[in-house]
Motif scaffolding. Structure first.
Motif, PDB file in Angstrom:
ATOM      1  N   ILE A  88       0.847  -1.185   0.000  1.00 49.64           N
ATOM      2  CA  ILE A  88       0.000   0.000   0.000  1.00 49.64           C
ATOM      3  C   ILE A  88       0.887   1.241   0.000  1.00 49.64           C
ATOM      4  O   ILE A  88       1.451   1.610   1.028  1.00 49.64           O
ATOM      5  N   ARG A 115      -2.779   6.764   4.001  1.00 46.65           N
ATOM      6  CA  ARG A 115      -3.951   5.929   3.749  1.00 46.65           C
ATOM      7  C   ARG A 115      -4.608   5.516   5.056  1.00 46.65           C
ATOM      8  O   ARG A 115      -5.844   5.567   5.187  1.00 46.65           O
ATOM      9  N   ALA A 141      -7.282  -2.787  -2.439  1.00 49.17           N
ATOM     10  CA  ALA A 141      -6.277  -2.286  -3.377  1.00 49.17           C
ATOM     11  C   ALA A 141      -5.984  -3.374  -4.405  1.00 49.17           C
ATOM     12  O   ALA A 141      -5.721  -4.525  -4.033  1.00 49.17           O
TER      13      ALA A 141
END
Length: 209
Positions: A91, A97, A111
């Motif tokens: 990520i 995030r 994702a």
């Protein structure tokens, strides 16, 4: 359940910025689940198997390139992601995030990674338990996450309604969603598409049954 029309199918894959973006898995799915007990692990893997069966796709033990390519993480707090080794590799900009997910009070995050042809080659699914999520049956959470990992649905799809339905046999994928999922994996269709005319090809296969 909404009526299936070409326009409705187009909505399934039209993102909030107006772009039509479709992608399906271009390789067999090799799943792994983290953060649950054995009983729930069986539930999650059964849900994945059910959705793969609807699509007519395949599950394998290992992906030759990635090892596992569908990773499902169950967390009690988004901050836990910061402590997972190498999570930053999966990520990008992980701290930002996590802060965004915490601020939104989000319960899920997904994702995807894509190959050179635009097909899905990996999906990382995160489910943050606690609060209202603790009241949701495990099979509902598992099936919902499995459906949403099978295709690159619109980022606004399933935010207000569930992809699931209740049937006499229990929780199932909503019939209209199942029909689109099945049509999406027709071998005559491409793994990825960015032209909305693709929705017409999906519609033709949905009504053909």
């Amino acid at each position: 359940m909404s009526e299936i029309t070409p326009e409705r199918i187009e909505e399934f894959f039209t993102r909030s910025n107006g772009d039509y973006v479709f992608a399906r898995w271009g390789r067999p799915i090799a799943p792994v689940v983290f953060g649950v007990e054995d009983e729930t692990l069986v539930t999650v893997k059964s849900a994945i198997e059910a959705c793969v069966a609807i699509a007519g796709h395949r599950i394998e033990e290992m992906d030759p390139e990635l090892g596992t390519n569908l990773m499902v993480f169950f967390l009690s707090d988004w901050a836990e992601l910061l402590d997972v080794p190498h999570m930053g590799d999966l990520i990008p900009d992980l701290e930002t995030r996590v802060a965004t997910l915490q601020a939104r009070g989000a319960h899920q995050y997904r994702a995807f990674r894509f190959d050179d042809q635009g097909a899905i080659k990996a999906c990382f699914t995160f489910v943050c338990m606690g609060g209202a999520m603790d009241e949701v049956p495990a099979e509902v959470i598992a099936m919902s996450q499995a459906v949403q990992a099978m295709l690159l649905w619109s980022d606004v799809e399933f935010t207000q309604d569930s992809p699931l339905a209740v049937a006499p046999e229990g929780t199932v994928v909503r019939p209209d969603v199942a029909n689109v999922l099945r049509a999406a994996y027709d071998p005559m269709l491409p793994d990825a598409a960015r032209d909305a005319s693709h929705a017409l090809r999906l519609y033709a296969r949905v009504i053909a049954g």
